[in-house]
Scaffold this motif. Structure first.
Motif, PDB file in Angstrom:
ATOM      1  N   ALA A  21       4.667 -14.084  -9.490  1.00 57.84           N
ATOM      2  CA  ALA A  21       5.951 -13.206  -9.790  1.00 57.84           C
ATOM      3  C   ALA A  21       5.773 -11.772  -9.006  1.00 57.84           C
ATOM      4  O   ALA A  21       6.551 -11.256  -8.545  1.00 57.84           O
ATOM      5  N   LYS A  76       1.260 -17.742 -12.678  1.00 56.44           N
ATOM      6  CA  LYS A  76       2.652 -17.217 -12.798  1.00 56.44           C
ATOM      7  C   LYS A  76       2.943 -15.719 -12.443  1.00 56.44           C
ATOM      8  O   LYS A  76       3.880 -15.536 -11.979  1.00 56.44           O
ATOM      9  N   GLN A  92       7.791 -10.243  -6.121  1.00 60.73           N
ATOM     10  CA  GLN A  92       8.190  -8.730  -6.263  1.00 60.73           C
ATOM     11  C   GLN A  92       7.890  -7.904  -5.203  1.00 60.73           C
ATOM     12  O   GLN A  92       8.604  -6.887  -4.780  1.00 60.73           O
TER      13      GLN A  92
END
Length: 271
Positions: free
Chosen positions: A71, A67, A75
């Motif tokens: 992320a 996860k 980003q």
């Protein structure tokens, strides 16, 4: 005989006792084995539970890590896209500024050419007018000079005392002499004028050589020091694109990158 029987009886008792103890030992061994097997099973169950817990924790960590990685990836992707978009905007601004600078230079050059043509036309008109006035002045001076020479020759030869034929011949002779003197005077004036032109051309040539030497020294200093002073060069040291060509692609690209980052509308601030 009794001893023999006693020994046999003792032997039988020993055998019976041995068998009894062996059975007891077997029973105890079975119980020990059962208890050992039970402990092994309990240990195996405990290990299995621990492994299941460890696997669950590992899956949870992997899921959490996955996860976080997703992320971070998103980003990083957003940051990269944002940087690329900003870079694209900067490039577009830079290209637009360059186009505007080129248009300004072209407009300035056109205006300069027009002013130069007008100035040249004005100078030509002034030169033509000056030449016309100068020609009139020269003709007047020549005529005055001619009259003075003719009068002097007439006075020297006492032409008024001659008869008509001699006076006419003498006047023709005087006129020829005056024409020779005037031609010599014109030739000398032409020589003087050509010398002035040559001197002016030579002075312009020397001035051009001086400017060329100064420019070569300027370029030499740029090549020697500009790379170390990039970011600290005073405004105006880098004049135009041609100066950047002298300094190589690395310097040129870095200079333009700084220009783009600064979004400088003036075009040639030496950052």
């Amino acid at each position: 005989m009794e001893r023999k029987l006693e020994r046999q009886r003792a032997t039988r008792e020993f055998i019976v006792e041995f068998k009894r103890k062996r059975e007891e030992w077997k029973a105890m061994e079975r119980q020990r084995m059962e208890e050992e097997n039970l402990r092994i099973k309990e240990f195996a169950k405990t290990q299995e539970k621990r492994e299941e817990v460890a696997k669950a924790e590992k899956r949870a960590r992997e899921q959490a890590l996955d996860k976080v990685q997703r992320a971070l990836t998103e980003q990083i992707k957003r940051d990269r896209e944002e940087r690329e978009e900003q870079e694209l905007v900067r490039q577009e601004l830079y290209l637009e500024e360059q186009e505007q600078a080129i248009r300004r230079r072209e407009r300035d050059e056109m205006e300069a050419r027009i002013r130069q043509r007008l100035e040249l036309q004005r100078e030509r008109d002034e030169q033509i007018q000056f030449k016309r006035l100068r020609d009139v002045e020269i003709k007047q001076e020549e005529e005055k000079f001619r009259q003075q020479l003719m009068a002097k020759f007439a006075e020297d030869d006492r032409i008024e005392q001659m008869n008509a034929q001699k006076r006419r011949m003498k006047q023709i002779e005087h006129k020829r002499a005056v024409d020779v003197l005037l031609e010599e005077r014109r030739r000398q004036m032409a020589v003087d004028k050509q010398r002035e032109i040559n001197e002016r051309v030579e002075a312009e040539r020397i001035e051009q050589i001086r400017k060329q030497i100064i420019e070569e020294e300027r370029i030499k200093l740029l090549r020697e020091h500009a790379h170390r002073l990039l970011g600290y060069l005073p405004k105006g040291v880098i004049r135009d694109e041609k100066d950047l060509d002298y300094l190589g692609n690395d310097f040129k690209n870095e200079f333009k990158r700084r220009q783009t980052n600064m979004q400088n509308p003036n075009g040639w601030d030496n950052m």
